[in-house]
Every structure is written in structure tokens, then in C-alpha cells.
Write a protein that holds these residues in place. Structure first.
Motif, PDB file in Angstrom:
ATOM      1  N   THR A 244       0.828  -1.218  -0.047  1.00 52.85           N
ATOM      2  CA  THR A 244      -0.013   0.045   0.139  1.00 52.85           C
ATOM      3  C   THR A 244       0.919   1.270  -0.238  1.00 52.85           C
ATOM      4  OG1 THR A 244      -0.160  -0.097   2.461  1.00 52.85           O
ATOM      5  CG2 THR A 244      -1.968  -1.042   1.005  1.00 52.85           C
TER       6      THR A 244
ATOM      7  N   ASP B 244      -2.414   2.448  -4.658  1.00 54.13           N
ATOM      8  CA  ASP B 244      -3.356   3.058  -3.740  1.00 54.13           C
ATOM      9  C   ASP B 244      -4.335   2.290  -3.146  1.00 54.13           C
ATOM     10  OD1 ASP B 244      -5.663   4.516  -3.141  1.00 54.13           O
ATOM     11  OD2 ASP B 244      -5.778   5.751  -5.001  1.00 54.13           O
ATOM     12  N   PRO B 245      -4.149   2.390  -1.697  1.00 51.38           N
ATOM     13  CA  PRO B 245      -4.716   1.378  -0.770  1.00 51.38           C
ATOM     14  C   PRO B 245      -6.107   1.404  -1.156  1.00 51.38           C
ATOM     15  CG  PRO B 245      -3.425   3.080   0.526  1.00 51.38           C
ATOM     16  CD  PRO B 245      -3.582   3.662  -1.008  1.00 51.38           C
ATOM     17  N   GLN B 246      -7.101   2.283  -1.478  1.00 57.07           N
ATOM     18  CA  GLN B 246      -8.422   2.543  -1.615  1.00 57.07           C
ATOM     19  C   GLN B 246      -8.840   1.335  -2.770  1.00 57.07           C
ATOM     20  OE1 GLN B 246     -10.237   4.428   0.347  1.00 57.07           O
ATOM     21  NE2 GLN B 246      -7.936   5.271   1.248  1.00 57.07           N
ATOM     22  N   LEU B 247      -7.981   1.414  -3.828  1.00 57.63           N
ATOM     23  CA  LEU B 247      -8.301   0.505  -4.959  1.00 57.63           C
ATOM     24  C   LEU B 247      -8.041  -1.110  -4.691  1.00 57.63           C
ATOM     25  CD1 LEU B 247      -6.721   2.592  -7.482  1.00 57.63           C
ATOM     26  CD2 LEU B 247      -9.110   2.609  -6.861  1.00 57.63           C
ATOM     27  N   PHE B 248      -7.371  -1.624  -3.871  1.00 60.83           N
ATOM     28  CA  PHE B 248      -7.217  -2.771  -3.531  1.00 60.83           C
ATOM     29  C   PHE B 248      -7.006  -3.907  -4.832  1.00 60.83           C
ATOM     30  CE2 PHE B 248      -7.847  -6.964  -1.143  1.00 60.83           C
ATOM     31  CZ  PHE B 248      -7.234  -6.543  -0.003  1.00 60.83           C
TER      32      PHE B 248
ATOM     33  N   ASN C 299      -3.071   3.191 -10.884  1.00 58.26           N
ATOM     34  CA  ASN C 299      -3.176   2.440  -9.581  1.00 58.26           C
ATOM     35  C   ASN C 299      -2.171   2.904  -8.575  1.00 58.26           C
ATOM     36  OD1 ASN C 299      -5.804   1.196 -10.550  1.00 58.26           O
ATOM     37  ND2 ASN C 299      -4.442  -0.399 -11.174  1.00 58.26           N
TER      38      ASN C 299
ATOM     39  N   LYS D  29       3.558  10.209  -0.481  1.00 56.47           N
ATOM     40  CA  LYS D  29       2.240   9.536  -0.524  1.00 56.47           C
ATOM     41  C   LYS D  29       2.876   8.030  -0.192  1.00 56.47           C
ATOM     42  CE  LYS D  29       0.296  12.598  -4.267  1.00 56.47           C
ATOM     43  NZ  LYS D  29      -0.622  12.910  -3.565  1.00 56.47           N
TER      44      LYS D  29
ATOM     45  N   GLY E  82       0.902   5.776   2.562  1.00 61.60           N
ATOM     46  CA  GLY E  82       0.290   4.472   2.277  1.00 61.60           C
ATOM     47  C   GLY E  82       0.850   3.299   2.577  1.00 61.60           C
TER      48      GLY E  82
ATOM     49  N   THR F 164      -0.693   2.765   6.178  1.00 55.97           N
ATOM     50  CA  THR F 164      -2.084   2.398   6.110  1.00 55.97           C
ATOM     51  C   THR F 164      -2.244   0.862   6.480  1.00 55.97           C
ATOM     52  OG1 THR F 164      -2.532   3.887   4.209  1.00 55.97           O
ATOM     53  CG2 THR F 164      -4.559   2.226   4.652  1.00 55.97           C
TER      54      THR F 164
END
Ligand code: SF4
Ligand code: SF4
Ligand code: SF4
Length: 187
Positions: free
Chosen positions: A86, A90-94, A102, A134, A138, A141
Motif C-alpha cells: 500500500t 493506492d490502498p483504496q483500490l485494492f 493504480n 504519498k 500509504g 495504512t
């Protein structure tokens, strides 16, 4: 399921990486301290305390240099060599899709190479890194914070007052004697 042989190979690899990172870290620190600036023993140098920094992003645009002297560093001995990193994705996208959309790094400074499925080594190119944090944010996270920001002594102008230190929300930047150890994350 992993065979015993695979596990042994991975353990041997991680051990080697751990050893390498310590040597590389020390060599890098010595090299940076002895960089362009020719800093002598009792001089003070600006440094980030990696345990106070939260990767807020201020380092990327408050430095007096056009491209920040702050760079991302990596303690390989702490890294999990995760497939789903992460700090990289991007940790949101998994997702494990390595498409640029990404990835977190905006400058292509952060890359990876497979070392032994499913483990990856993550590499930072300081010529491209702008210290945006960033990847550091990440990594916090889901990871353990093996990525962190530090002022590269070969880039820093050693301003009388570090412009970033004035705005740092966690007061993570201070002057330390050049003769002291470079502030790196250790295991
Ligand atoms: S995400 Fe930001 S701090 Fe991390 S390697 Fe890229 S430019 Fe450097
Ligand atoms: S001392 Fe100056 S050059 Fe160094 S990080 Fe701070 S603002 Fe940037
Ligand atoms: S301003 Fe402070 S907290 Fe923010 S990234 Fe820089 S050192 Fe870290």
C-alpha cells in the motif's frame, strides 16, 4: 501451499536483504554526509525524525529548493516484501494491477521487481523522488512504516532556517550535529 524448500529460499533471501540494507544504509549515510556540502564534525545539519513524521506532504513544496531535498528512504529489514504494497498501490483500490493509475507515486520514482513469487522488492529513485510522502502515508495504512522521509544531505542547502521545519505539523525537523548518526529507521 508453500514447500519447505521455497520457504527456506525466501528466508535466505530476506536475511540477505536485511544484511544488505544495513550495509547500504550505513554506506548511504556516510556518502550523504560526505556529499557535496563537505560538512565538518561540529556543524549542524537539518534532519527529519522519522518516528515523528506523518508524511503530510508539506516537505514536497516548502523546501527552498525547486525540487525538495527531502527523499523517501526504505528500511529493507522492516519491509514485508508484500505483493499488495500500500506504499506502491493506492490502498483504496485494492488491486495488483500495476497500471500507472493504480500507483501512488506521482513521479514514477517508486518501482518494484519480483524477487520470488509472491514477494517484491521496492526501490526508490532519488533523482525522481520529490518527497511528497504519498508512499510513506500509504505504507502506514496497511504496512509497518518501512518507508519514510529524510532530508538528503547531498541535496540540502543547510539553510539557516529550514523552510519546511517552520510548517511541519509534528515538529519532526531539527538540527543535529553532523557527527551524529544519520537518522534512519532501524529494526
Ligand atoms: S510517492 Fe512521493 S515520496 Fe514516495 S517515492 Fe514517489 S515522489 Fe518520493
Ligand atoms: S534546509 Fe533548506 S534545502 Fe534543506 S530541506 Fe530545509 S528548506 Fe530544503
Ligand atoms: S512536514 Fe513534517 S510531518 Fe510533514 S512530511 Fe515533512 S517532516 Fe513529515
Amino acid at each position: 501451499m508453500e514447500t519447505k524448500e521455497t520457504e527456506t529460499t525466501r528466508r535466505a533471501f530476506l536475511k540477505t536483504c536485511g544484511r544488505y540494507s544495513v550495509v547500504a544504509g550505513l554506506a548511504g549515510a556516510a556518502g550523504l554526509l560526505a556529499g557535496k556540502q563537505q560538512i565538518t564534525g561540529d556543524a549542524l545539519v537539518w534532519q527529519i525524525d522519522p518516528h515523528k513524521c506523518i508524511g503530510c506532504g508539506v516537505c514536497a513544496y516548502r523546501c527552498n529548493k525547486l525540487i525538495s531535498a527531502v527523499k523517501c528512504f526504505h528500511t529493507y529489514a522492516m519491509c514485508g516484501y508484500c505483493d499488495l504494497c500500500t506504499g506502491f498501490f493506492d490502498p483504496q483500490l485494492f488491486t495488483r494491477d500495476e497500471g500507472a493509475e493504480n500507483q501512488l507515486c506521482p513521479t514514477d520514482a517508486f518501482s518494484r521487481r519480483e524477487v520470488e513469487f509472491p514477494y517484491f522488492e521496492y526501490i526508490i529513485d532519488h533523482d525522481l523522488c520529490v518527497g511528497c510522502g504519498k508512499c510513506v502515508d500509504g505504507c502506514f495504512t496497511l504496512g509497518n512504516g518501512s518507508l519514510y522521509l529524510q532530508i538528503s544531505q547531498s541535496e540540502c542547502l543547510q539553510c539557516n532556517q529550514c523552510a519546511i521545519a517552520l510548517y511541519c505539523p509534528t515538529k519532526a525537523i531539527a538540527q543535529i550535529p553532523a557527527e551524529k548518526a544519520y537518522l534512519l529507521k532501524q529494526v
